[in-house]
Design an enzyme around this catalytic site. Structure first.
Site: not given
Length: 465
Positions: A103, A257
Site C-alpha cells: 500500500s 484503493d
C-alpha cells in the site's frame, strides 16, 4: 506463530520489509496455506493473483503462485493491478485472491492482502491467523518438501492463466458510476503507484481533460510517498490544480484503493465530506438505505445521512470489520475518514476510483465549483489525525477516560468522548505502535482547545523512549 511470521502478520494483511522479512520462501509457504484455507487445493479451484509496482513484487507474486500450485490450486495471474482491480477480479470471477502490495508503506516494504471468493475479506480473525499457523511448518520443512502435498492428480491440474483484467475493471466501474455533463479538467497524482496503471484506462472513457502527475509506475517513489494521508504529499497536486485551473484534483495511495480529493482552490476535501457526498448520492438512488461510517468520521456524516432519509450505522475502523457490517446490515455504502470507501455493488469492497468517479459525476452534473458543492457536507472544524508514540496505550486511554468521566464515553473503537459542541476519539493503531487522536468541534477555537487538552494528557509522562 512461526518467528518469521510473527512480526509481519498484521490485523488485516501481511506487511514487512522485503526481501528481508517477506521473501520468496515466506510467500511460497503463505501461498500454499492460503490455497488450503480457501479450499482451492487438491485441484478444487483457482485463485486470482495481482501485484503492484514494487521492486520485489514480481518475485513475491511468482512465489505465491508457486505455493498455490504446489498444493494443487490453479492461478489466474492478472499481473500489475491496483488492489480494487484485484477485488473486482475476485468478485467477477468468484475466486479467492491475493494482492501483492504494501500500500502506502516505504519502498523497502511489501505485503499481501488476501480475500476469499467474491472479495470477502481475510483478516486475523477471519482466516489470516489460520493461514499463518499452517504456513509455519512449511517454512521449517527441508527444501523440496515445503509444499502441502507432494503428489496427486490435483497437482497435475495446477495451472497458471494470464489474464488482462483491466478492460473488465474499467467496464465494471463505469457501469456503476456513469459520468456525464460538463467537461472537467482533472489533475491526478498517482504517486508513481498503481493508479498510474488504472487511471489511463478509466479516463480514456470519460469526457475529461487529464492533467497527470507521477503516473509512471516506480516502486522507489522518486517524487513523494504514495500516502495522501500525509498532507505534505499533496503539495504538488494542490499547486497543479491552482496553476492549471483544474476543476478537481485526485490523489491515490500506492495500491490505489484510497483516494483523496482537492477542490479547485487547492484545498483538501476531507474524506468525511466525500463520505457524506457519496452517501447522499446513494440515498437519492435508494431512499431509506443504510450507510456506514466509522468512529472517526465527522459528526456531519450521520447528520446528513439522517437528513437524506437514510439509516446511519457507526462502525470501528478497519476494512474487514466494515465489510462484515455491510454484509450484516445490507448497507449500500460505507466510508472511512482515512479515505477508504466501500460499495455494496462492488462486492462490499473499497475502491478509490469508484469514489473519484462519484465526485466527478456530481461535479460534472453541476454548474457549481467543487468548493461550493462540498460546502454543505463540511460543517465542523477537525484536527486531522494526530499520532503519538506512547509506552502504555491502555494506561493513557484510562487516564483520559478518568479525566472526562462526566462526559459521554463509548469504547466501540478505542475511546470516544462526546460533548454537545465537540468530540474526540483516541485509539491504538492496528498497524503501528501509535495512539491516534481525532478531534472535532463546532468551530476552530473549540477544536483547538480540546485538541490541546487531550494531547497534553496523551503525552504527559507517557511518551515512549
Amino acid at each position: 506463530m512461526h518467528p518469521r511470521l510473527r512480526d509481519i502478520v498484521k490485523a488485516y494483511d501481511v506487511r514487512g520489509t522485503s526481501p528481508g522479512q517477506l521473501d520468496v520462501d515466506v510467500a511460497r509457504a503463505l501461498g500454499a496455506a492460503f490455497a488450503a484455507e480457501t479450499g482451492i487445493d487438491g485441484g478444487r479451484g483457482r485463485a486470482v493473483v495481482g501485484r503492484d509496482m514494487r521492486a520485489t513484487s514480481p518475485q513475491i507474486a511468482a512465489a505465491i503462485g508457486e505455493g498455490i500450485r504446489s498444493v494443487g490450486g490453479g492461478v489466474v495471474d492478472v499481473g500489475l493491478a491496483s488492489t480494487d482491480l484485484l477485488y473486482c477480479a475476485s468478485g467477477v470471477l468468484d475466486l479467492p485472491g491475493v494482492m501483492v502490495t504494501a500500500s502506502h508503506n516505504p519502498a523497502g516494504d511489501n505485503g499481501l492482502k488476501m480475500c476469499r471468493a467474491a472479495a470477502r475479506p481475510i483478516g486475523l480473525q477471519s482466516g489470516l491467523a489460520s493461514i499463518a499457523e499452517a504456513a509455519g511448518p512449511l517454512l521449517d520443512a527441508p527444501p523440496g518438501g515445503r509444499s502441502g502435498t507432494s503428489s496427486g492428480a490435483g497437482q497435475d491440474r495446477a495451472t497458471t492463466e494470464d489474464l488482462d483484467f483491466l478492460p473488465t475493471y474499467v467496464e465494471t466501474l463505469l457501469s456503476l458510476v456513469p459520468v456525464s455533463g460538463r467537461r472537467l479538467r482533472v489533475a491526478v497524482d498517482a504517486g508513481n503507484g498503481m493508479a498510474g496503471h488504472t487511471v489511463p484506462g478509466v479516463f480514456e472513457r470519460l469526457d475529461v481533460e487529464l492533467v497527470p502527475l507521477y503516473l509512471e509506475l516506480d516502486g522507489s517513489f522518486p517524487n513523494h510517498e504514495a500516502n495522501p494521508l500525509d498532507s505534505s504529499t499533496l503539495v504538488d497536486l494542490q499547486r497543479t490544480v491552482r496553476e492549471r485551473g483544474c476543476d478537481v484534483g485526485l490523489a491515490f495511495d500506492g495500491d490505489a484503493d484510497r483516494c483523496f480529493v482537492v477542490d479547485e482552490r487547492g484545498d483538501v476535501v476531507t474524506p468525511s465530506a466525500i463520505t457524506a457526498l457519496v452517501a447522499a448520492r446513494h440515498l437519492e438512488a435508494e431512499p431509506g438505505a443504510t450507510v456506514l461510517h466509522n468512529v472517526i468520521c465527522s459528526r456531519a456524516v450521520p447528520e446528513i445521512i439522517a437528513e437524506r432519509g437514510g439509516t446511519a450505522v457507526r462502525t470501528p475502523v478497519g476494512h474487514s470489520l466494515i465489510k462484515a457490517e455491510m454484509a450484516r446490515t445490507g448497507a449500500v455504502f460505507g466510508g472511512e475518514h482515512s479515505g477508504h470507501f466501500y460499495f455494496r455493488e462492488f462486492y462490499l469492497a473499497d475502491s478509490g476510483m469508484l469514489a473519484a468517479l462519484h465526485v466527478m459525476a456530481a461535479l460534472a452534473g453541476s454548474t457549481a465549483p467543487l468548493s461550493s458543492l462540498m460546502a454543505e457536507f463540511s460543517r465542523y472544524a477537525a484536527s486531522g489525525e494526530i499520532n503519538s508514540r506512547v509506552a502504555d496505550a491502555d494506561a493513557v486511554l484510562e487516564a483520559i477516560a478518568r479525566t472526562y468521566a462526566d462526559h459521554r464515553l463509548d469504547r466501540l473503537d478505542g475511546l470516544t468522548v462526546e460533548a454537545d459542541d465537540w468530540w474526540f476519539n483516541v485509539r491504538a493503531s492496528n498497524t503501528e505502535p501509535l495512539l491516534r487522536l481525532n478531534v472535532e468541534g463546532v468551530d476552530e477555537s473549540t477544536m483547538t482547545r480540546v485538541r490541546d487538552e487531550v494531547l497534553a494528557l496523551v503525552r504527559a509522562d507517557h511518551t515512549a523512549p
